[in-house]
Design a protein around this motif. Structure first.
Motif, mmCIF file in Angstrom:
data_model
loop_
_atom_site.group_PDB
_atom_site.id
_atom_site.type_symbol
_atom_site.label_atom_id
_atom_site.label_comp_id
_atom_site.label_asym_id
_atom_site.label_seq_id
_atom_site.Cartn_x
_atom_site.Cartn_y
_atom_site.Cartn_z
ATOM 1 N N ALA A 62 0.861 -0.955 0.155
ATOM 2 C CA ALA A 62 0.001 0.113 0.032
ATOM 3 C C ALA A 62 0.877 1.264 -0.023
ATOM 4 C CB ALA A 62 -0.939 0.203 1.175
ATOM 5 N N VAL A 63 0.512 2.292 -0.616
ATOM 6 C CA VAL A 63 1.150 3.599 -0.774
ATOM 7 C C VAL A 63 0.239 4.885 -0.200
ATOM 8 C CG1 VAL A 63 2.380 5.041 -2.361
ATOM 9 C CG2 VAL A 63 2.708 2.664 -2.547
ATOM 10 N N VAL A 90 -2.584 12.124 4.470
ATOM 11 C CA VAL A 90 -3.287 12.836 3.285
ATOM 12 C C VAL A 90 -4.092 11.728 2.605
ATOM 13 C CG1 VAL A 90 -3.310 13.976 1.231
ATOM 14 C CG2 VAL A 90 -1.455 14.425 3.080
ATOM 15 N N ALA A 91 -3.356 10.576 2.207
ATOM 16 C CA ALA A 91 -4.173 9.680 1.316
ATOM 17 C C ALA A 91 -3.356 8.404 1.239
ATOM 18 C CB ALA A 91 -4.688 10.188 -0.106
ATOM 19 N N VAL A 92 -4.145 7.354 1.118
ATOM 20 C CA VAL A 92 -3.707 5.841 1.056
ATOM 21 C C VAL A 92 -4.149 5.121 0.031
ATOM 22 C CG1 VAL A 92 -4.829 4.890 3.065
ATOM 23 C CG2 VAL A 92 -2.780 3.892 2.025
ATOM 24 N N ILE A 93 -3.338 4.401 -0.819
ATOM 25 C CA ILE A 93 -4.007 3.384 -1.753
ATOM 26 C C ILE A 93 -3.658 1.979 -1.239
ATOM 27 C CG2 ILE A 93 -2.255 3.763 -3.170
ATOM 28 C CD1 ILE A 93 -4.745 3.962 -5.633
ATOM 29 N N SER A 94 -4.580 1.124 -1.721
ATOM 30 C CA SER A 94 -4.445 -0.376 -1.496
ATOM 31 C C SER A 94 -3.406 -0.974 -2.532
ATOM 32 C CB SER A 94 -5.662 -1.145 -1.370
ATOM 33 O OG SER A 94 -6.212 -0.994 -2.342
ATOM 34 N N VAL A 95 -3.133 -2.138 -2.435
ATOM 35 C CA VAL A 95 -2.332 -2.809 -3.430
ATOM 36 C C VAL A 95 -2.946 -2.887 -4.684
ATOM 37 C CG1 VAL A 95 -1.371 -4.918 -4.038
ATOM 38 C CG2 VAL A 95 -0.993 -4.298 -1.412
ATOM 39 N N SER A 96 -4.150 -3.303 -4.867
ATOM 40 C CA SER A 96 -4.595 -3.513 -6.016
ATOM 41 C C SER A 96 -5.137 -2.010 -6.599
ATOM 42 C CB SER A 96 -5.859 -4.090 -5.951
ATOM 43 O OG SER A 96 -6.914 -3.718 -5.114
ATOM 44 N N GLY A 97 -5.502 -1.110 -5.883
ATOM 45 C CA GLY A 97 -5.854 0.280 -6.052
ATOM 46 C C GLY A 97 -7.337 0.598 -5.915
ATOM 47 N N SER A 98 -8.032 -0.509 -5.489
ATOM 48 C CA SER A 98 -9.549 -0.523 -5.260
ATOM 49 C C SER A 98 -9.829 0.103 -3.981
ATOM 50 C CB SER A 98 -10.032 -1.905 -5.147
ATOM 51 O OG SER A 98 -9.394 -2.756 -4.338
ATOM 52 N N ASP A 149 -0.214 2.985 -10.710
ATOM 53 C CA ASP A 149 0.094 2.338 -11.903
ATOM 54 C C ASP A 149 0.820 1.242 -11.766
ATOM 55 O OD1 ASP A 149 0.630 1.181 -14.566
ATOM 56 O OD2 ASP A 149 0.166 3.028 -15.462
ATOM 57 N N ASN A 150 0.556 -0.158 -11.168
ATOM 58 C CA ASN A 150 1.673 -0.945 -10.994
ATOM 59 C C ASN A 150 2.580 -1.389 -12.057
ATOM 60 O OD1 ASN A 150 0.734 -0.930 -8.201
ATOM 61 N ND2 ASN A 150 -0.571 -2.793 -8.453
ATOM 62 N N ALA A 151 2.032 -1.118 -13.133
ATOM 63 C CA ALA A 151 3.002 -1.514 -14.498
ATOM 64 C C ALA A 151 4.200 -0.582 -14.565
ATOM 65 C CB ALA A 151 2.134 -1.686 -15.626
ATOM 66 N N ALA A 168 5.606 3.679 1.604
ATOM 67 C CA ALA A 168 5.031 2.371 1.262
ATOM 68 C C ALA A 168 4.874 1.617 2.677
ATOM 69 C CB ALA A 168 5.681 1.449 0.526
ATOM 70 N N SER A 169 3.908 0.736 2.723
ATOM 71 C CA SER A 169 3.500 0.018 4.035
ATOM 72 C C SER A 169 2.820 -1.108 3.466
ATOM 73 C CB SER A 169 2.413 0.712 4.764
ATOM 74 O OG SER A 169 1.938 -0.019 5.739
ATOM 75 N N ALA A 170 3.032 -2.419 4.442
ATOM 76 C CA ALA A 170 2.549 -3.829 4.177
ATOM 77 C C ALA A 170 0.895 -3.734 4.261
ATOM 78 C CB ALA A 170 3.061 -4.663 5.091
ATOM 79 N N VAL A 171 0.540 -2.789 4.928
ATOM 80 C CA VAL A 171 -0.813 -2.514 5.186
ATOM 81 C C VAL A 171 -1.436 -1.283 5.102
ATOM 82 C CG1 VAL A 171 -0.922 -4.317 7.127
ATOM 83 C CG2 VAL A 171 -0.341 -1.789 7.701
ATOM 84 N N VAL A 172 -2.802 -1.087 4.390
ATOM 85 C CA VAL A 172 -3.321 -0.150 4.275
ATOM 86 C C VAL A 172 -3.850 0.758 5.798
ATOM 87 C CG1 VAL A 172 -5.489 1.382 3.386
ATOM 88 C CG2 VAL A 172 -4.370 -1.046 2.318
ATOM 89 N N THR A 173 -3.050 1.897 6.026
ATOM 90 C CA THR A 173 -3.194 2.475 7.065
ATOM 91 C C THR A 173 -2.826 3.889 7.256
ATOM 92 O OG1 THR A 173 -2.115 2.412 9.484
ATOM 93 C CG2 THR A 173 -0.997 2.055 7.548
#
Length: 121
Positions: free
Chosen positions: A32-33, A47-55, A72-74, A97-102
């Motif tokens: 997650a970023v 400010v904001a966070v996005i999950s691994v998939s972006g969903s 854009d993971n690509a 970057a984090s291993a969890v959405v937080t």
């Protein structure tokens, strides 16, 4: 994972900027970023966070409806589109970057160097 934030600058109130967070490393898509910011004399804030998939995207209340986080993971890149900017958005913006959405900064293992955003009134 190494992160590099860019895209900051000087903009008038009501304007827009798009920040980018470019990552190196093949495992970027597993994290997650988040974006954080630190204004002069203030503590760093989420400010904001996005999950691994972006969903999944989550925002602090003060930017909801104005900022959009995407990835854009690509391209190993996360973006923060900032619209309707206000002088109170002035800060140095960091991606992490984090291993969890937080929202918690202590949960982020990797940090970029920051990019400065200045919004003039």
């Amino acid at each position: 994972v190494q992160l590099q934030a860019s895209g900051g600058g000087l903009v008038q109130a009501g304007g827009s900027l798009r920040l980018s967070c470019a990552a190196s490393g093949r495992t970027f898509s597993r994290y997650a970023v988040g974006w954080f910011r630190q204004a002069p004399g203030k503590e760093r804030e989420f400010v904001a966070v996005i999950s691994v998939s972006g969903s999944g995207q989550y925002y602090t209340n003060s930017v909801k409806g104005r900022f959009t986080i995407s990835r854009d993971n690509a391209k190993n890149t996360v973006y923060l589109q900032m619209n309707s900017l206000k002088p109170e958005d002035t800060a140095v913006y960091f991606c992490a970057a984090s291993a969890v959405v937080t929202r918690l900064s202590q949960e982020y293992n990797y940090w970029g160097q920051g990019t400065e955003v200045t919004v003039s009134s």
